[in-house]
Design a protein around this motif. Structure first.
Motif, PDB file in Angstrom:
ATOM      1  N   GLU A 533      52.027  37.179  44.243  1.00 45.90           N
ATOM      2  CA  GLU A 533      52.737  36.969  42.754  1.00 45.90           C
ATOM      3  C   GLU A 533      51.763  37.172  41.512  1.00 45.90           C
ATOM      4  O   GLU A 533      51.741  37.805  40.742  1.00 45.90           O
ATOM      5  N   VAL A 534      50.889  35.969  41.631  1.00 40.63           N
ATOM      6  CA  VAL A 534      50.005  35.700  40.471  1.00 40.63           C
ATOM      7  C   VAL A 534      48.912  36.754  40.567  1.00 40.63           C
ATOM      8  O   VAL A 534      48.655  37.505  39.278  1.00 40.63           O
ATOM      9  N   GLU A 535      48.301  37.211  41.576  1.00 42.73           N
ATOM     10  CA  GLU A 535      47.381  38.468  41.456  1.00 42.73           C
ATOM     11  C   GLU A 535      48.136  39.666  40.827  1.00 42.73           C
ATOM     12  O   GLU A 535      47.632  40.530  40.265  1.00 42.73           O
ATOM     13  N   ALA A 536      49.289  40.162  41.527  1.00 44.52           N
ATOM     14  CA  ALA A 536      49.978  41.207  41.019  1.00 44.52           C
ATOM     15  C   ALA A 536      50.269  40.960  39.413  1.00 44.52           C
ATOM     16  O   ALA A 536      50.464  42.163  38.803  1.00 44.52           O
ATOM     17  N   GLY A 537      50.548  39.792  39.196  1.00 41.19           N
ATOM     18  CA  GLY A 537      51.139  39.561  37.681  1.00 41.19           C
ATOM     19  C   GLY A 537      49.819  39.887  36.750  1.00 41.19           C
ATOM     20  O   GLY A 537      49.977  40.537  35.657  1.00 41.19           O
ATOM     21  N   ARG A 538      48.529  39.400  37.147  1.00 41.88           N
ATOM     22  CA  ARG A 538      47.481  39.715  36.379  1.00 41.88           C
ATOM     23  C   ARG A 538      47.230  41.208  36.448  1.00 41.88           C
ATOM     24  O   ARG A 538      47.062  41.619  35.190  1.00 41.88           O
ATOM     25  N   PHE A 539      47.383  41.894  37.449  1.00 38.53           N
ATOM     26  CA  PHE A 539      47.243  43.516  37.257  1.00 38.53           C
ATOM     27  C   PHE A 539      48.158  43.918  36.508  1.00 38.53           C
ATOM     28  O   PHE A 539      47.750  44.978  35.619  1.00 38.53           O
ATOM     29  N   ALA A 540      49.297  43.605  36.512  1.00 37.15           N
ATOM     30  CA  ALA A 540      50.579  44.034  35.766  1.00 37.15           C
ATOM     31  C   ALA A 540      50.241  43.846  34.123  1.00 37.15           C
ATOM     32  O   ALA A 540      50.849  44.964  33.164  1.00 37.15           O
ATOM     33  N   ASN A 541      49.672  42.792  33.823  1.00 37.94           N
ATOM     34  CA  ASN A 541      49.428  42.656  32.533  1.00 37.94           C
ATOM     35  C   ASN A 541      48.235  43.207  31.830  1.00 37.94           C
ATOM     36  O   ASN A 541      47.913  43.645  30.838  1.00 37.94           O
ATOM     37  N   GLU A 542      47.198  43.249  32.768  1.00 38.31           N
ATOM     38  CA  GLU A 542      45.641  43.735  32.295  1.00 38.31           C
ATOM     39  C   GLU A 542      45.404  45.333  32.500  1.00 38.31           C
ATOM     40  O   GLU A 542      44.692  45.923  31.901  1.00 38.31           O
ATOM     41  N   CYS A 543      46.009  45.767  33.522  1.00 36.85           N
ATOM     42  CA  CYS A 543      45.627  47.218  34.126  1.00 36.85           C
ATOM     43  C   CYS A 543      46.909  47.760  34.501  1.00 36.85           C
ATOM     44  O   CYS A 543      47.168  48.415  35.408  1.00 36.85           O
ATOM     45  N   PRO A 544      48.289  48.034  33.672  1.00 44.31           N
ATOM     46  CA  PRO A 544      49.397  48.328  34.422  1.00 44.31           C
ATOM     47  C   PRO A 544      49.417  49.950  34.753  1.00 44.31           C
ATOM     48  O   PRO A 544      49.776  50.227  35.762  1.00 44.31           O
ATOM     49  N   ALA A 545      48.481  50.717  33.789  1.00 43.34           N
ATOM     50  CA  ALA A 545      48.477  52.171  34.058  1.00 43.34           C
ATOM     51  C   ALA A 545      47.914  52.447  35.598  1.00 43.34           C
ATOM     52  O   ALA A 545      48.181  53.145  36.371  1.00 43.34           O
ATOM     53  N   GLU A 546      46.801  51.609  35.851  1.00 46.88           N
ATOM     54  CA  GLU A 546      46.029  51.875  37.217  1.00 46.88           C
ATOM     55  C   GLU A 546      47.025  51.323  38.327  1.00 46.88           C
ATOM     56  O   GLU A 546      46.774  51.813  39.384  1.00 46.88           O
ATOM     57  N   LEU A 547      47.806  50.251  38.035  1.00 45.24           N
ATOM     58  CA  LEU A 547      48.827  49.600  39.124  1.00 45.24           C
ATOM     59  C   LEU A 547      49.873  50.897  39.461  1.00 45.24           C
ATOM     60  O   LEU A 547      50.176  51.067  40.725  1.00 45.24           O
ATOM     61  N   VAL A 548      50.222  51.516  38.476  1.00 44.81           N
ATOM     62  CA  VAL A 548      51.165  52.527  38.370  1.00 44.81           C
ATOM     63  C   VAL A 548      50.642  53.784  39.202  1.00 44.81           C
ATOM     64  O   VAL A 548      51.000  54.267  40.252  1.00 44.81           O
ATOM     65  N   SER A 549      49.411  54.041  38.887  1.00 46.65           N
ATOM     66  CA  SER A 549      48.867  55.153  39.526  1.00 46.65           C
ATOM     67  C   SER A 549      48.576  54.874  41.008  1.00 46.65           C
ATOM     68  O   SER A 549      48.508  55.761  41.842  1.00 46.65           O
ATOM     69  N   TYR A 550      48.080  53.658  41.329  1.00 47.87           N
ATOM     70  CA  TYR A 550      47.757  53.083  42.491  1.00 47.87           C
ATOM     71  C   TYR A 550      49.100  53.186  43.544  1.00 47.87           C
ATOM     72  O   TYR A 550      48.962  53.670  44.866  1.00 47.87           O
ATOM     73  N   ASN A 551      50.176  52.671  42.868  1.00 48.20           N
ATOM     74  CA  ASN A 551      51.326  52.891  43.791  1.00 48.20           C
ATOM     75  C   ASN A 551      52.044  54.410  43.871  1.00 48.20           C
ATOM     76  O   ASN A 551      53.085  54.725  44.552  1.00 48.20           O
ATOM     77  N   LYS A 552      51.312  55.343  43.354  1.00 42.76           N
ATOM     78  CA  LYS A 552      51.908  56.526  43.508  1.00 42.76           C
ATOM     79  C   LYS A 552      51.624  56.942  45.104  1.00 42.76           C
ATOM     80  O   LYS A 552      52.272  57.897  45.589  1.00 42.76           O
TER      81      LYS A 552
END
Length: 1002
Positions: A533-552
């Motif tokens: 949860e902590v790691e995913a929360g950091r990505f969601a705040n710092e680089c949300p666009a990259e996380l969205v792209s990864y999850n495609k």
């Protein structure tokens, strides 16, 4: 004596349960504030004349004959701030919308604007006036006089059936049970109190009641004023709805399409309690109430009760209902493992279950998540349960997340158990190396996938070492079983993995996450990562666009922080907004977060899979999860929510000290992307008993409707701390418009019998809305600079030239849509309606004015033309002239939109496709242009923005054309049904089918 009316259910207050009661209050009179055009308010005493032909007010400087309005001159009665005077700048914030009403009267359509002390007073006056305007020639039926009404006859027949001895009297206890049976949820004490009151008032005490007293008690207890008020609005025949009235209500107010008279008769037959009503096709107040409370009138769209989404997309394009510690009933470290938790989670549609395997004392693996060795469950028993219940609630694939904490020898036993027990259900086919995406839920129906570690291809032994997952080690530390020390240098832990278990893993191979760039270049589509949860929360705040792209392309699983030792839950919305498919929840812990999860997964037949928004699935799209405003190409919408009343609200648990008094208020919360998160509350309903009246309007802007969830929470207002009463959570996409009952649930998500909220729901697009406007629309439009969506420069000349060709079509598309929207809002305001009203309501309103004129209709609709003009026959008053002008503007802008949309749409799609042609060559062009670092990132972002904007604006234009055509259909339909249409040629049904809406390909 000056009196006001209250809809409160407290025994000493007067309750409105018939039009006769409204009119008797009007005959007594009450104080209202009269609003003048200069925005000043004056208190006056308003009263209905004894002959019921006019309303007077005093004191007045006019002579008494002028300080009155004749009922026959009234054209319309409007509730809320629906006239220019009440909408004016100086008054907007001085009183709530529900305390205002206006009487439109006379040949010049003048308005008498009034403000009452409460919404109840408004309801009584509006109900009474509308009744008198409709049936002025017949005085209303007073209770107990003249011919018995449909309702009275039915209640009397119920009494006769209960009068077994045929003495004309029945015991009070039997009468109480009878009313309780007719109105489930009502408290016995409330009914007993009402009989005592009536017996005392009529001086007929005793253990028995007569028929007239039973009828009176039933009417007072079982009439809901807010529903009666609604019935009178639509009734054209005294106090019941005929088939045509019901059809009008369902089409106009409930937004139902294709309603027939046969369907209406079916509803009457199903819900009308009186035999006479069923035979004649009448729905009286009791049948109407039953219908509004029924599943047929649910707030939850019935289409979403079954699987209704495209299930043929890759698995990574769905949110997947996931459990963390499903077997737990209490908390992580002091709770007890219970095998029934798995059955419960699977029964709720959960499609991903976590199993942590430990060495068992009997030589075979066990599953347990609490420190007590006695609480462990044999792995064999868990697998047997999963085999039995895996597909009872959903046929779509189940993912078992194995976290291995046992020895290689016990892993072999676990693998054998899985193969033997699950057999053909186990998905063991190797991934297709040619494919780019995972198979779809449809292709994997009835299959169980194993998510876990896999031995590297280089390993040929019966077991080998693999990197370990962090998940599960917090428990190991507490169990004192952490015998594997972390290697020197801080690298990942290594664990032994048996080949038998490794071979069960196919499409969900667990791999450690390095960084997004490495994943983009080297991760296979069948590999997936788990994030704390902590790691995913950091990505969601710092680089949300990259996380969205990864999850495609890839599945990702987010598990709760090990610090949550109380098994509390994270907010799944924080990770859904970034496209994370599997957010593991502690199913055993009720509360807000679990409400959001349970409500969210209800929307696709509760099958455990929900298709993500298109903007998060498309290969090239711009989406910022932390956007603070509307998104490019996604139409923002306004939710207009009116919380009217509550029914049979239970007392909060543990509130015995407060006695019987519950003082509730309602919180409406929107959960979604940050731009959408909002909360509004109603005022507290004081001393209201179990059935409070709130009558309050709330409004929300929704920028990404596909990811928004609406949650109703009912709380008891207490000075020590507000206590929870009930809740209900529903995805925004599942809301049905109109008057609906919300079925309330407990904190644990269980239904509360007969506990509901009565609400009105309307959804408009963003431009259509706004609360009580501070100044006239013209002033607003004049000051507002139109915002045009434009493309962004990528810095690559050839690509920018292609996108530049779309500049003009983008402006044209915005102008076409906004011009129609402005014209629609103007027309609706002049009709005295809110922006949430539909075109049918507008035409019906105008026809109502004309029908209440002494002269023949002075305005007609020429239905022979495709774009029907509204034509004046002779001189007409100023207000009607303005309405005609606004209608003409609306028709002309709609015509321009309908006739131009396809060409502009073609240009936008052409530019988008030309841009997409560069997509495959993008990497080569980047190198050629020498783009790297920040410049490269900016170019890729601008490219995605442009593609998203072009497709989004094209979709919006297509949608706007479909709406304009639907408005024309509604004009034809309403013109025919209300009598102001002439030269009608084609039936509305056929004209509606002329221009079908083609689906827009992704």
């Amino acid at each position: 004596k000056k009196k006001t009316v209250s809809f409160s259910s407290m025994p000493n207050d007067r309750k409105i349960n018939s039009t006769a009661a409204c009119i008797s209050l009007m005959l007594e009179g009450c104080e209202l504030k009269k609003v003048r055009s200069n925005s000043r308010m004056y208190s006056r005493f308003f009263v209905l004349d004894a002959d019921m032909r006019s309303v007077r007010w005093e004191p007045s400087k006019k002579d008494s004959e002028k300080a009155k309005i004749e009922i026959k001159s009234v054209k319309e009665v409007r509730v809320g701030k629906k006239t220019p005077v009440l909408r004016s700048n100086g008054l907007s914030d001085q009183f709530p919308d529900e305390c205002a009403f206006s009487i439109i009267y006379g040949d010049n359509y003048e308005s008498l604007d009034l403000v009452a002390s409460s919404a109840d007073v408004v309801s009584a006056w509006v109900m009474g006036l509308r009744y008198l305007v409709s049936y002025g020639k017949h005085s209303p039926e007073a209770p107990g006089t003249g011919h018995p009404s449909l309702r009275t006859s039915w209640i009397s027949s119920v009494f006769d059936l209960a009068d077994l001895e045929k003495t004309g009297r029945i015991p009070v206890s039997r009468a109480v049970q009878l009313i309780k049976a007719l109105n489930p949820g009502m408290k016995t004490s409330t009914i007993e109190l009402k009989f005592k009151e009536l017996q005392k008032a009529s001086e007929r005490p005793g253990m028995e009641v007569a028929c007239d007293l039973f009828v009176e008690a039933y009417c007072e207890l079982c009439t809901r004023p807010e529903i009666f008020f609604l019935l009178v609005q639509f009734s054209s025949n005294k106090e019941y709805l005929g088939v045509k009235d019901l059809l009008m209500f369902l089409e106009v107010e409930q937004g139902m399409e294709g309603v027939t008279e046969e369907k209406c008769l079916e509803i009457v037959g199903k819900y009308e309690p009186s035999k006479e009503g069923r035979e004649k096709g009448y729905l009286a107040i009791d049948g109407f109430t039953r219908y509004l409370l029924s599943a047929d009138c649910s707030i939850f769209d019935p289409q979403h009760r079954k699987v209704c989404q495209d299930m043929a997309q890759p698995l990574s394009h769905y949110y997947i209902s996931s459990a963390h510690s499903a077997c737990l009933l209490e908390d992580n470290f002091w709770g007890r493992s219970d095998i029934n938790g798995y059955i419960s989670a699977l029964g709720l549609g959960c499609r991903s279950i976590e199993l942590v395997l430990w060495d068992g004392p009997e030589g075979e693996p066990v599953v347990y998540t609490s420190p007590s060795a006695a609480s462990c469950v044999p792995f064999r028993a868990v697998v047997g349960l999963i085999d039995q219940h895996a597909f009872t609630a959903s046929a779509y694939p189940l993912i078992l997340c194995l976290v291995v904490r046992c020895s290689a020898s016990q892993q072999r036993l676990a693998a054998q158990c899985l193969r033997k027990t699950l057999g053909e259900k186990l998905y063991l086919e190797p991934p297709n190396p040619v494919a780019s995406y995972l198979p779809s839920p449809e292709q994997l129906k009835g299959r169980i996938l194993i998510k876990g570690k896999k031995l590297p291809p280089s390993c040929e032994d019966s077991e080998g070492e693999v990197s370990d997952e962090e998940e599960g080690w917090e428990l190991a530390r507490r169990l004192g079983q952490e015998d594997r020390e972390a290697p020197e240098g801080g690298g990942p832990r290594r664990v032994r993995l048996s080949r038998e278990l490794s071979e069960l893993v196919s499409l969900c191979q667990a791999v450690p996450f390095q960084d997004f760039e490495s994943s983009r270049r080297g991760q296979h589509y069948w590999e997936m990562c788990s994030f704390s949860e902590v790691e995913a929360g950091r990505f969601a705040n710092e680089c949300p666009a990259e996380l969205v792209s990864y999850n495609k392309r890839f599945l990702s699983r987010v598990y709760p922080s090990p610090m949550r030792i109380d098994a509390s839950n994270m907010n799944p919305q924080d990770f859904w907004k970034c496209g994370c498919q599997m957010v593991a929840m502690n199913y055993q812990t009720p509360g807000l977060m679990m409400d959001l999860n349970a409500g969210w997964f209800r929307q696709n037949g509760a099958c455990g899979y929900v298709l993500r928004p298109a903007i998060m699935r498309e290969e090239v799209s711009y989406f910022s999860a932390n956007a603070k405003d509307s998104l490019p190409g996604v139409p923002a919408q306004l939710l207009h929510l009116k919380v009217i009343s509550g029914q049979n609200l239970p007392k909060p648990k543990g509130s015995g000290a407060k006695g019987e008094v519950v003082e509730p208020y309602v919180c409406a919360e929107i959960h979604g992307i940050p731009a959408d998160c909002a909360e509004h509350r109603t005022k507290t309903a004081l001393q209201s008993g179990d059935n409070p009246i709130f009558d309050e309007s709330l409004e929300f802007q929704i920028n990404l409707p596909e990811l928004a969830v609406l949650r109703f929470v009912v709380l008891d207002d207490d000075y020590i701390g507000d206590e929870f009463i009930a809740q209900y959570t529903i995805p925004f996409e599942c809301l049905q418009p109109g008057y609906r009952h919300v079925p309330l649930q407990s904190l644990a998500g269980e239904p509360l019998p007969h506990a509901t909220l009565f609400v009105h729901v309307a959804i408009t697009d963003r431009r259509g809305g706004g609360k009580g406007h501070r100044r006239g629309l013209a002033g607003r439009r004049g000051r507002r600079v139109r915002e045009y969506t434009s493309t962004k420069a990528t810095g690559i000349k050839a690509i920018d030239e292609v996108f530049r060709t779309a500049t003009q079509p983008l402006r044209e598309a915005t102008d076409l849509r906004e011009n129609v929207q402005n014209a629609l809002v103007s027309f609706k305001e002049l009709c005295g309606l809110t922006p949430a009203a539909n075109m049918k309501q507008c035409i019906l309103t105008v026809s109502t004015w004309l029908l209440h004129s002494d002269s023949t209709p002075s305005v007609t609709l020429n239905l022979a033309e495709q774009y029907p003009p509204m034509e004046a026959q002779g001189p007409i008053p100023d207000l009607l002239r303005k309405v005609l002008t606004a209608y003409e503007t609306m028709i002309q802008t709609s015509r321009t939109l309908i006739e131009s949309a396809d060409v502009v749409y073609g240009k936008l799609i052409q530019a988008q496709q030309a841009g997409m042609d560069f997509h495959k060559e993008l990497h080569r062009i980047e190198i050629k242009e020498g783009l790297r670092g920040h410049k490269l990132q900016k170019a890729l972002e601008s490219f995605a923005w442009n593609i998203t904007v072009l497709k989004g604006q094209a979709d919006l234009l297509k949608h706007a054309k479909a709406e304009a055509l639907d408005n024309l259909w509604q004009i034809h339909n309403a013109g025919q049904s209300c009598g102001i249409g002439r030269n009608s040629s084609a039936s509305p049904e056929s004209s509606r089918l002329r221009a079908p809406l083609d689906p827009i390909p992704e």
